[in-house]
Design an enzyme around this catalytic site. Sequence first.
Site, PDB file in Angstrom:
ATOM      1  N   GLU A 123      91.598-105.104  38.205  1.00  0.00           N
ATOM      2  CA  GLU A 123      92.630-104.841  40.176  1.00  0.00           C
ATOM      3  C   GLU A 123      91.958-107.049  39.813  1.00  0.00           C
ATOM      4  OE1 GLU A 123      90.709-103.240  42.579  1.00  0.00           O
ATOM      5  OE2 GLU A 123      89.499-101.701  41.098  1.00  0.00           O
ATOM      6  N   LYS A 137      94.803-107.413  51.058  1.00  0.00           N
ATOM      7  CA  LYS A 137      94.978-106.659  49.522  1.00  0.00           C
ATOM      8  C   LYS A 137      96.118-105.518  49.896  1.00  0.00           C
ATOM      9  CE  LYS A 137      92.417-101.481  50.361  1.00  0.00           C
ATOM     10  NZ  LYS A 137      91.910-100.426  51.507  1.00  0.00           N
ATOM     11  N   VAL A 183      94.371-100.329  42.583  1.00  0.00           N
ATOM     12  CA  VAL A 183      94.249 -99.794  41.468  1.00  0.00           C
ATOM     13  C   VAL A 183      96.294 -99.666  41.312  1.00  0.00           C
ATOM     14  CG1 VAL A 183      93.383 -97.543  40.837  1.00  0.00           C
ATOM     15  CG2 VAL A 183      92.115 -99.279  41.359  1.00  0.00           C
ATOM     16  N   ASP A 199      94.276 -89.407  55.702  1.00  0.00           N
ATOM     17  CA  ASP A 199      94.278 -90.781  54.628  1.00  0.00           C
ATOM     18  C   ASP A 199      93.889 -90.707  53.288  1.00  0.00           C
ATOM     19  OD1 ASP A 199      93.565 -93.629  54.009  1.00  0.00           O
ATOM     20  OD2 ASP A 199      91.618 -93.592  55.857  1.00  0.00           O
ATOM     21  N   ALA A 250      96.969 -94.282  48.262  1.00  0.00           N
ATOM     22  CA  ALA A 250      98.065 -94.240  46.917  1.00  0.00           C
ATOM     23  C   ALA A 250      97.561 -94.579  45.796  1.00  0.00           C
ATOM     24  CB  ALA A 250      98.975 -95.518  47.720  1.00  0.00           C
ATOM     25  N   ASP A 251      96.463 -94.826  45.504  1.00  0.00           N
ATOM     26  CA  ASP A 251      95.568 -94.534  44.371  1.00  0.00           C
ATOM     27  C   ASP A 251      96.832 -93.844  43.767  1.00  0.00           C
ATOM     28  OD1 ASP A 251      94.766 -97.298  44.729  1.00  0.00           O
ATOM     29  OD2 ASP A 251      93.397 -96.561  44.632  1.00  0.00           O
ATOM     30  N   LYS A 278      83.661 -92.844  45.353  1.00  0.00           N
ATOM     31  CA  LYS A 278      82.937 -93.040  45.514  1.00  0.00           C
ATOM     32  C   LYS A 278      82.898 -91.917  46.496  1.00  0.00           C
ATOM     33  CE  LYS A 278      81.641 -97.353  46.146  1.00  0.00           C
ATOM     34  NZ  LYS A 278      82.123 -98.734  46.200  1.00  0.00           N
TER      35      LYS A 278
HETATM   36  N1  PSU Z   1      87.182 -97.816  45.530  1.00  0.00           N
HETATM   37  C1  PSU Z   1      85.778 -98.271  45.180  1.00  0.00           C
HETATM   38  N2  PSU Z   1      85.658-100.246  45.052  1.00  0.00           N
HETATM   39  C2  PSU Z   1      86.621-100.264  45.210  1.00  0.00           C
HETATM   40  C3  PSU Z   1      88.312-100.046  45.664  1.00  0.00           C
HETATM   41  C4  PSU Z   1      87.990 -98.867  46.022  1.00  0.00           C
HETATM   42  O1  PSU Z   1      84.913 -97.306  45.077  1.00  0.00           O
HETATM   43  O2  PSU Z   1      86.913-101.810  44.714  1.00  0.00           O
HETATM   44  C5  PSU Z   1      89.053-100.704  46.357  1.00  0.00           C
HETATM   45  C6  PSU Z   1      90.074-100.520  44.818  1.00  0.00           C
HETATM   46  O3  PSU Z   1      90.992-101.971  44.476  1.00  0.00           O
HETATM   47  C7  PSU Z   1      90.667 -99.341  45.048  1.00  0.00           C
HETATM   48  C8  PSU Z   1      91.013 -99.472  46.763  1.00  0.00           C
HETATM   49  O4  PSU Z   1      92.438 -99.567  44.315  1.00  0.00           O
HETATM   50  O5  PSU Z   1      90.492-100.112  47.452  1.00  0.00           O
HETATM   51  C9  PSU Z   1      91.723 -98.376  47.803  1.00  0.00           C
HETATM   52  O6  PSU Z   1      92.287 -98.484  48.909  1.00  0.00           O
HETATM   53  P1  PSU Z   1      92.054 -97.357  49.828  1.00  0.00           P
HETATM   54  O7  PSU Z   1      91.567 -96.528  49.729  1.00  0.00           O
HETATM   55  O8  PSU Z   1      92.632 -98.315  51.044  1.00  0.00           O
HETATM   56  O9  PSU Z   1      93.724 -96.821  48.905  1.00  0.00           O
HETATM   57 MN    MN Z   2      94.169 -95.323  53.259  1.00  0.00          MN
END
Ligand code: PSU
Ligand code: MN
Length: 304
Positions: A27, A88, A108, A140, A143-144, A161
């Site tokens: 990614e 992003k 992701v 929240d 979408a992953d 994490k």
């Molecule tokens: N979690 C991590 N490192 C990252 C991300 C998430 O520990 O780099 C990044 C990845 O690209 C993941 C995105 O797909 O953040 C998720 O963002 P959101 O929570 O806004 O969907």
């Molecule tokens: Mn989010």
Amino acid sequence: MSKNDFIIIHPEVKHALDNNLPIVALESTIISHGMPWPQNAATAKSVEDVVRKHGAIPATIAIKDGKCLVGLSSETIDYFGQANDVWKVSLRDMPYAISKKVPGATTVAATMRIASMVGIKIFATGGIGGVHRGATKSMDISADLTEMANTNVAVIGAGVKSILDIGLTLEYLETLGVPVVTIGQDEFPSFYSSKSGYNSPLRLDTTESIALLLKAKWDLGLKGSVLIANPIPVEFEMELVTIEKHIINALNEARLLNIKGKEVTPFLLKYIATNTMGESLEANIALIKNNAKLAAQIAVLYYL
Ligand code: PSU
Ligand code: MN
């Protein structure tokens, strides 16, 4: 226009696709929004080298000039590492980034979708997004997770994490029918630490058994991803209590600054990196390389 008019495949990746060779997708959000320049570009390139060294072809994915790029040149990696107007791009942002021709680093979810459009089955990342702490109110949820329910690309990451609610994330993946397998231990890892306090739903001890599980899932016609959790190497591990302290501070700061929506994850990641004086960055770099290695090994076996 058809789908392929929006996709540019790097010649090295095209050759691998045409010859059914193992490929590992990577990614780009981690490059543009997960790490500082110049470590981000250097890491992206060394992660590609790790994939090659273990017998697979890397395909780093991003969006530029209205196209989905599958496989990036070294110059393009530098661009995504340095430019500060890079979006992003998660799944919902893809049509905007493509039609408005804004540069986009793919999450992701978006990376998985583009990988699957060209037929790539294996994807290495650092950590996936998940169910955020407090999601019962904020809703929240990355979408992953929903992407993992739908798209047949396996994701190798270092667990989840603890900026997220790990328990709820595991529950949600169960609801979506996504197998979660940790390699080599019973406990599900939490990115900076091999521990999390949660049992992994499944455990496998060899790359062979993981490749067999992927074949079993997809040959059965079961749709979606498999999350393969790869614990951080012990020498780079951080103490759970130390990291928890920083996470609490980061969450407080995010609340004070009213950080919302897609900014939440990058904000928390950056806050923790800044406040652990580089220790978390070092851990991040080590674990992503470790994940790239495992992903390449699984890809080689999957394509046998
Ligand atoms: N979690 C991590 N490192 C990252 C991300 C998430 O520990 O780099 C990044 C990845 O690209 C993941 C995105 O797909 O953040 C998720 O963002 P959101 O929570 O806004 O969907
Ligand atoms: Mn989010």
